[in-house]
Design an enzyme around this catalytic site. Sequence first.
Site, PDB file in Angstrom:
ATOM      1  N   GLN A 199       0.843  -1.183   0.000  1.00  0.00           N
ATOM      2  CA  GLN A 199       0.000   0.000   0.000  1.00  0.00           C
ATOM      3  C   GLN A 199       0.886   1.244   0.000  1.00  0.00           C
ATOM      4  OE1 GLN A 199      -0.192  -2.498   2.176  1.00  0.00           O
ATOM      5  NE2 GLN A 199      -2.211  -3.411   1.977  1.00  0.00           N
ATOM      6  N   GLN A 221      -0.976   0.564  -5.547  1.00  0.00           N
ATOM      7  CA  GLN A 221      -2.067   0.150  -4.669  1.00  0.00           C
ATOM      8  C   GLN A 221      -2.399   1.275  -3.692  1.00  0.00           C
ATOM      9  OE1 GLN A 221      -1.638  -3.649  -2.775  1.00  0.00           O
ATOM     10  NE2 GLN A 221      -3.475  -3.426  -1.557  1.00  0.00           N
ATOM     11  N   ASP A 222      -3.705   1.541  -3.523  1.00  0.00           N
ATOM     12  CA  ASP A 222      -4.199   2.542  -2.566  1.00  0.00           C
ATOM     13  C   ASP A 222      -3.690   3.946  -2.898  1.00  0.00           C
ATOM     14  OD1 ASP A 222      -5.109   0.240  -1.451  1.00  0.00           O
ATOM     15  OD2 ASP A 222      -4.384   0.627   0.558  1.00  0.00           O
ATOM     16  N   ASP A 243      -7.675  -1.034  -5.462  1.00  0.00           N
ATOM     17  CA  ASP A 243      -8.317  -0.108  -4.510  1.00  0.00           C
ATOM     18  C   ASP A 243      -7.728   1.294  -4.632  1.00  0.00           C
ATOM     19  OD1 ASP A 243      -9.508  -2.453  -3.691  1.00  0.00           O
ATOM     20  OD2 ASP A 243      -8.307  -2.655  -1.886  1.00  0.00           O
ATOM     21  N   ARG A 299     -14.946  -3.197  -4.568  1.00  0.00           N
ATOM     22  CA  ARG A 299     -15.128  -4.325  -3.659  1.00  0.00           C
ATOM     23  C   ARG A 299     -15.474  -3.783  -2.283  1.00  0.00           C
ATOM     24  NH1 ARG A 299      -9.468  -7.173  -2.142  1.00  0.00           N
ATOM     25  NH2 ARG A 299      -8.103  -5.349  -1.983  1.00  0.00           N
TER      26      ARG A 299
END
Length: 381
Positions: A199, A221-222, A243, A299
């Site tokens: 992340q 990611q993130d 995400d 999600r």
Amino acid sequence: MSLEKHLTMAMCREKQTFCILLLLFVVMGSNLAEGETRPRNPFPFEANSTEKQGFLKWVRQMGSLKHSIFHTAKNNFLPSFYITVDKRPGVGDYSSVQDAVDSLPLINLLRVVIKINAGTYKEKVNVVATKAFLTFEGAGADKTVIEWGDNAATPGPNGRPLGTFASASVAINSPYFIAKNITFKNTTPCPLSGAPAKQAVAFRISADTAAFLGCKFLSWQDTLYDHLGRHYFKECYIEGSVDFIFGNGLSLYEGCHLHAISNALGALTAQKRSSLLEATGFSFVNCKVTGSGALYLGRAWGTFSRVVFAYTYMDKIIVPKGWYDWGDRTRELTVFYGQYKCSGPGASFSGRVSWSRELTDDEAKPFIALSFIDGEEWISL
């Protein structure tokens, strides 16, 4: 008279506003403590679908004038002071963004514009909760870049991993923040093939009433931690893999370009509404989704996760099912995932999970206007 003296005199006349702000800071709190890391959860399996229940009740609530738990917002739009940041010594007032932020009094209640001239500013920036009404104004998203390279595994001052929350290159904890024409970037490199992702947040907004115009958010990611509060993103570019828009904000994304850079299976959103009492959710209107790999629209990080896409172009990278329940089939009964008049090869609703919803005109109406985020109170276009 000095800038600090001007601001101090003005703040004496704004004690009541400050009390309101302090109350806001207490109410907002933090859902993800510093040092905590979000689970990777790399899609362990697909769940069977069950019928979505209760969506009409929420649509009626969002269409009312009292859908938000937030207090009335009173923004200060008129700039009172300007500060210039320039990498070249002697050209601006400061050569780093953090130095410009630190120059302000601890308690700021007037609109201060920090003009950030062209250049790549390699620094980690943090704005504390009491420095409200700040504007970061760049020379153009391709010209003004703020970047840093922390990720969730980076050791912090205490020797322990920073976690997702503290990995942000830029973190804003104060209300009424505005950013224009800037790129926010996390320079953590793409993980090697087969290696677990880390992340790496490019930007975290952990306060109410923030607006972003013509900005770019870049990471893997993130990417964008849409943590807490009401937020407005207009004509922004957001890039990531898994995400890359996540958090528990009540946010409207209008005319944004959402670009996936995954070579495998990824997810665009992970919205974290965890209670019936939380008036949060993400709405994407007139946006564009492109990129590589295979991508879920979202999600269910939160049990009551809420996301709507309206008038949005979706490239063929979208997984036909559209949505993932985070491996917990009970969330299929409580999430709200909707789609309205979207286009493109990835927009077909025929293959979507049964617990998502193709919205009618009346059902979509609350999500496609500024009223979704009470924007008439605090946004000046």
